[in-house]
Design a protein around this motif. Sequence first.
Motif, PDB file in Angstrom:
ATOM      1  N   TYR A 141      -9.423  -4.682   5.275  1.00 24.08           N
ATOM      2  CA  TYR A 141      -8.372  -5.581   4.799  1.00 24.08           C
ATOM      3  C   TYR A 141      -8.558  -5.933   3.335  1.00 24.08           C
ATOM      4  N   GLU A 142      -9.794  -6.195   2.968  1.00 28.03           N
ATOM      5  CA  GLU A 142     -10.061  -6.513   1.562  1.00 28.03           C
ATOM      6  C   GLU A 142      -9.703  -5.334   0.663  1.00 28.03           C
ATOM      7  N   GLU A 192      -5.950  -4.925   0.375  1.00 29.34           N
ATOM      8  CA  GLU A 192      -5.427  -5.996  -0.457  1.00 29.34           C
ATOM      9  C   GLU A 192      -5.562  -5.650  -1.946  1.00 29.34           C
ATOM     10  N   GLU A 193      -6.686  -5.008  -2.291  1.00 29.44           N
ATOM     11  CA  GLU A 193      -6.893  -4.660  -3.699  1.00 29.44           C
ATOM     12  C   GLU A 193      -6.132  -3.409  -4.098  1.00 29.44           C
ATOM     13  N   LEU A 231      -3.135  -2.300  -3.201  1.00 26.98           N
ATOM     14  CA  LEU A 231      -1.699  -2.440  -3.442  1.00 26.98           C
ATOM     15  C   LEU A 231      -1.372  -3.873  -3.819  1.00 26.98           C
ATOM     16  N   ASP A 232      -0.458  -4.037  -4.753  1.00 26.38           N
ATOM     17  CA  ASP A 232       0.081  -5.361  -5.028  1.00 26.38           C
ATOM     18  C   ASP A 232       1.583  -5.253  -4.859  1.00 26.38           C
ATOM     19  N   ASN A 233       2.113  -6.010  -3.936  1.00 33.66           N
ATOM     20  CA  ASN A 233       3.545  -5.966  -3.673  1.00 33.66           C
ATOM     21  C   ASN A 233       4.013  -4.532  -3.400  1.00 33.66           C
ATOM     22  N   PHE A 271       2.841  -1.792  -4.681  1.00 35.92           N
ATOM     23  CA  PHE A 271       2.632  -0.846  -5.776  1.00 35.92           C
ATOM     24  C   PHE A 271       1.132  -0.680  -5.997  1.00 35.92           C
ATOM     25  N   LEU A 294      -2.538  -0.611  -7.133  1.00 38.68           N
ATOM     26  CA  LEU A 294      -3.170  -1.410  -8.172  1.00 38.68           C
ATOM     27  C   LEU A 294      -4.511  -0.794  -8.550  1.00 38.68           C
ATOM     28  N   THR A 320      -7.026   2.097  -7.314  1.00 42.23           N
ATOM     29  CA  THR A 320      -7.290   3.158  -6.355  1.00 42.23           C
ATOM     30  C   THR A 320      -8.535   3.953  -6.729  1.00 42.23           C
ATOM     31  N   LEU A 362     -15.568  -4.303  -6.829  1.00 38.95           N
ATOM     32  CA  LEU A 362     -14.927  -5.456  -6.201  1.00 38.95           C
ATOM     33  C   LEU A 362     -15.490  -5.742  -4.822  1.00 38.95           C
ATOM     34  N   VAL A 412      -8.960 -12.871  10.037  1.00 39.54           N
ATOM     35  CA  VAL A 412      -8.403 -11.654   9.439  1.00 39.54           C
ATOM     36  C   VAL A 412      -8.355 -10.541  10.473  1.00 39.54           C
ATOM     37  N   LYS A 449     -10.983 -15.174  -1.077  1.00 31.38           N
ATOM     38  CA  LYS A 449     -10.090 -14.007  -0.978  1.00 31.38           C
ATOM     39  C   LYS A 449      -9.483 -13.892   0.409  1.00 31.38           C
ATOM     40  N   LEU A 450     -10.293 -14.172   1.428  1.00 29.41           N
ATOM     41  CA  LEU A 450      -9.774 -14.081   2.785  1.00 29.41           C
ATOM     42  C   LEU A 450      -8.725 -15.164   3.029  1.00 29.41           C
ATOM     43  N   VAL A 495      -5.559 -13.883   1.640  1.00 28.75           N
ATOM     44  CA  VAL A 495      -4.938 -12.918   2.562  1.00 28.75           C
ATOM     45  C   VAL A 495      -4.135 -13.666   3.623  1.00 28.75           C
ATOM     46  N   ARG A 519      -1.117 -13.454  -9.027  1.00 32.35           N
ATOM     47  CA  ARG A 519      -0.854 -12.496  -7.963  1.00 32.35           C
ATOM     48  C   ARG A 519      -0.591 -13.198  -6.644  1.00 32.35           C
ATOM     49  N   SER A 546       3.035 -14.090  -4.553  1.00 31.23           N
ATOM     50  CA  SER A 546       3.197 -13.471  -3.231  1.00 31.23           C
ATOM     51  C   SER A 546       3.575 -14.479  -2.162  1.00 31.23           C
ATOM     52  N   LYS A 603       0.213  -7.241 -16.983  1.00 26.81           N
ATOM     53  CA  LYS A 603       0.517  -6.286 -15.918  1.00 26.81           C
ATOM     54  C   LYS A 603       0.843  -7.050 -14.628  1.00 26.81           C
ATOM     55  N   HIS A 610       4.303  -7.218 -12.096  1.00 30.88           N
ATOM     56  CA  HIS A 610       4.377  -7.114 -10.636  1.00 30.88           C
ATOM     57  C   HIS A 610       5.082  -8.339 -10.052  1.00 30.88           C
ATOM     58  N   LYS A 660       8.467  -9.481  -7.269  1.00 30.69           N
ATOM     59  CA  LYS A 660       8.318 -10.370  -6.114  1.00 30.69           C
ATOM     60  C   LYS A 660       9.319 -11.513  -6.209  1.00 30.69           C
ATOM     61  N   TRP A 701      -0.159   6.256 -11.048  1.00 33.23           N
ATOM     62  CA  TRP A 701       1.000   5.774 -10.279  1.00 33.23           C
ATOM     63  C   TRP A 701       2.119   5.349 -11.226  1.00 33.23           C
TER      64      TRP A 701
END
Lengths: 418, 902
Positions: free
Chosen positions: A110-111, A114-115, A117-119, A121, A123, A125, A133, B39, B68-69, B72, B109, B113, B140, B144, B148, B211
């Motif tokens: 999950y972590e 989360e890192e 992709l952002d929305n 897109f 982020l 990879t 991280l 989670v 961070k969790l 999420v 971020r 969201s 950046k 993003h 949103k 990307w």
Amino acid sequence: MIHSLFLVNASGDIFLEKHWKSVVSRSVCDYFFEAQERATEPENVPPVIPTPHHYLISVLRHRIYFVAVIQSEVPPLFVIEFLHRVVDTFQDYFGVCTEAAIKDNVVVVYELLEEMLDNGFPLATESNILKELIKPPTILRTMVNTITGSTNVGEQLPTGQLSVVPWRRTGVKYTNNEAYFDVVEEIDAIIDKSGSTITAEIQGVIDACVKLTGMPDLTLSFMNPRLLDDVSFHPCVRFKRWEAERILSFIPPDGNFRLLSYHVSSQNLVAIPVYVKHNITFREGSSQGRFDLTLGPKQTMGKAVESVLVSSQLPRGVLNTNLNPSQGTYTFDPVTKLLTWDVGKINPQKLPSLKGSMSLQAGASKPDENPTINIQFKIQQMAISGLKVNRLDMYGEKYKPFKGIKYMTKAGKFQVRT
Amino acid sequence: PHHVSTNSGIFSVLRNEDLKEMLESSKESLKLEAMKRIVGLIAKGKNASELFPAVVKNVASKNIELKKLVYVYLVRYAEEQQDLALLSISTFQRALKDPNQLIRASALRVLSSIRVPIIVPIMMLAIKEAATDLSPYVRKTSAHAIQKLYSLDPEQKEQLIEVIEKLLKDKSTLVAGSVVMAFEEVCPDRIDLIHKNYRKLCNLLVDVEEWGQVVIISMLTRYARTQFTSPWKEGATFDENNEKAFYDSEEEKKDQVEAKPYVMDPDHRLLLRNTKPLLQSRNTAVVMSVAQLYWHLAPKHEVSVVTKSLVRLLRSHREVQYIVLQNIATMSIQRKGMFEPYMKSFYVRSTDATHIKTLKLEILTNLANEANISTILREFQTYVKSQDKAFAAATIQAIGRCATNISEVTDTCLNGLVLLLSNRDETVVAESVVVIKKLLQMQPTQHCEIIKHMAKLFDNITVSMARASILWLIGEYCERVPKIAPDVLRKMAKSFTAEEDIVKLQTVNLAAKLYLTNSKQTKLLTQYILNLGKYDQNYDIRDRTRFIRQLIVPNEKSGALSKYARRILLAPKPAPVLESAFKDRDRFQLGTLSHSLNIKATGYLELSDWPAVAPDQSVRNVEVIEPVGSLPSLLLTYSVAVVHTCRIDSQNCYFTVSYKSLSPQLVSVNIPTFGPVKSHELLHHMTGKGLSARYHFPRQPCLYQPNMVAVQVTLTNGSDHSLEEIHIGDRSPASLNLHCFNTIERLEPEASVTVSMGIDFSDSTQAANFQLCTKDDQFSVSIQPAVGELLMPSSMTEQDFCKEQGKLLGMNETSATITLAAENSSSQSLSKQVLSVANVGVVSSSENNIHRFAGRTVSSGALVLVTAESRESSTALLTINTDKSIMASMLLRDLKQALAQA
């Protein structure tokens, strides 16, 4: 772009879901299950499936479907490439990418997601950034974590993401500085009944394992760069330098990465290192068939052909086989009709063979097609195209690294029609 | 199952209570453990929303993983628990002001969201602020966040476009991909925002992350189609096989002789040139997007550069192959030539998935021509025998298409297909029948043997489509098989009720046709069948039966139509055209989801047609006026000088000053052009852990000591933290006389500062080595001057020059004849080159072909006189008079090099 991700196992259960925008109900996967049911083989599920409000784009790896939910127009390859990158990352982190491994490491998964992709897109990879991280779980770290309550999440912030060399993490330190390069070539070939080559090509990769302190700047040159017809690079390779001098110049990522993939120009004749003598016959009206297979080496430049594995999908009418291998072991699965023969090493003095009979369904007509034989093999210390690395130099750091280059040739999609 | 679910319900309630307790405990590790379990629940799709109040309390935790969790969790449930979610907002607002860029970014971020409409104004404010943040990473993130916010509240569109406009101007590669993505989501029609950024985007493209490249390339493809004229020759059609259009275009060309020849807009070329290297990307999506760009934008003869890369992608994963093959299928219809050399790459392997096999087959069929058809048919023979029967059937279809497209092989194919009729597999036989039917329709005359053969097989064929096809064939050509046809009808009458609907329909048709041609034998049979059809369950069949009866059986009510029954039913019918399923796929942009599905996907943006006349090209011009760093300081030093002309272009900075010497004699010496100012790297930011330094020689007298050479050093902090106490440390050789700059106390991230220092090189080109130190680190650097930088211009008259030259003859004179590059043959450019190499002054000369320059070495003040005498056939005699003979030979070498090359 990517709205949600569902992981589906072979029996059709969703065992993980992740949403990057509003939650999409998992019932959207029903359309996927429908397609899965229609498909005769797991591979036959179409990668892109339209549903009334969404589009499902999926990849299948390690018997897990990674189903991405898309809401509007996006290049499908964008999503597919990303999903494969996710799988690669899982594999990198957990060693294997299985349902069990993902379930065991669900928090790290999950972590990571989360890192990555952002929305919806992409982020981060790059594996180097992700590892800064989120530290990959190791047995030792898991133990220490349970005892001390410390975490997987890096305390450091990902500075690499901000630098001009985003693929390399900063502050790398090693006591032993080493750089290993594996030149691995694969032969894809189709050999026809009579043993002549219908098509054969060589594809190669250079995989690297670089553990060097600081910010090393490497150059790697070839004796015969002209052999390379079409190449694709890791983003670290300076394209201009390659165009001008045919030299690979790069600041490497830390750890394992694929530096280069290439295709050897089709003008060069491809040496085929093994040959197969086969005699597979079914007689009309008889419930017996003959199976006779002999393997032998050719054009191997004196190197041994190892790890040979023969597999073949026998016709549905075959009930069982009674075969006798001169070496290695063979198995036949009466349900899937898959014959595999683990040959091992080919000894040129005593060629391996697999002989015997097949029993067919009584009364059934003889199968139309003879089975295709797929062969896997490895040849160490040789790149079949003749590609040779000339030298590897390091700039920018003062120490002397240990350098190593290894060559290997493997069978890619190597098929013999009978 | 009911009691099981109750059980698990109770269980989860209990667990929720436990989790709440853990979250409220004072132990960090317990909280973390609880969050990890939560989670896990979210990942499984279980509802954990009732824990919201307990979780949200931990949003400001110090433990990074815990925090961070919580993020999420928050992002997942904020929409359902809007009021409670608001409790967390202030934490993020505070973090938005944090000095660390990564914390600011992560706060934005998460904040953006949280899909809670009430915080839209807060988000808007945060986005606007972040868009002007110093850190590109934060900018950046703001790009993003734009998307949103837009999806949360489309009303904000206008304000968001303003932010997008601002961010599009950003020069950071980190921002480019994300802002273009926002542009595509929010305002893809505002092409006008792109104009000024077009060239920048083209130039940045290679360095943008992969990307972002995909998104930018796809946007630029659409842009280019609205701004440039077609590079495809007038009248030349898209379809190279279309002969008719080819002749048409000949005629058209005559009319267009006077039309202007096509010249590609340089901006159009720029895009093509800058995307090409990306074909080597490891990212398959990038390669595909370049391929589609070339397909839609490049001149026809250039498109084939993408072939090799596309074929390379076929080595990738099954899903990648699928998409790439689809695109190749579309391309190969119009441009066989592109892929023909790679035909063998499309050969099918038994291990391929069925949809891959069918696509390969499609492409092989598209590539078939007179030259390669025999190879392809041989390959097809193997496929027909495949155990994968769906694939074998598709192969038969493909053979049919080859047979219709290439008339040379029609007969061969037909015979091959007839042989397949005796195949044991039903699908194969059925497919063969269907294809044979289509082929026969094209040339029915010669083939009554085949029809008879098929009639014989009829009893054994059970696939309804095949049965229907045979019935249709017999009906259509019943006059060619007069004996067999009625017998087939007799059999059909017997089995009519058990047949599939399409077979019944064809039976009715057959009956009608036979009734018209051979009513004597078949009248009763036909009536029997029509009676059966009248009471069929399927209304189509009842309908057809009623229609046919009225048409063929004359009675008083049937009227005029039945007279034409024969002409209606037995009219010659056009043969079906066997076409590729990808025939009209090119109406979609290649590489898109819509292309892949062959339906317009939500949000698909149409690719416009080329404009007939190109819109104004100047909209893309950008005036670059940027201060050149060294200019002000130069002006300051030469405050006595009067600036005549000053010309600045993007790379160089020249200026002409008339120079009044401070010496008593007022000598009017015209001293032209300094520069270009070359700057050299002193410290790379990678070796300098973020600190980078460049230096250049400003060519001004050193303020500190007259025997020192002035050097200006520009220090830039490329790291994310500020650097403190930047100063010069140890030097080597230790005797090196060097005037350090004052210690720089603090250099913020992204900031740069220019400082001057002085170095006494003692008239030698030996490098000055010293250490550049920060509070924590030391970096060894060195400055090695070119010999020309060790001089100072000296002003003198021509007479003085000649007098001094006379004193420096013999051993003190070095000369060489050199060949001038064509560009340097004019006297002006010759002076310019000499002045760029050496910091000397021009001495006015009475002779046109002789140029004189005078200077003194900085350390010892020794005179250095340079004479360049241009001769015939672009050669020149260079003479240097000085008692520093080593310097003379080095200077001569440098001058020679500069003058010999352009």
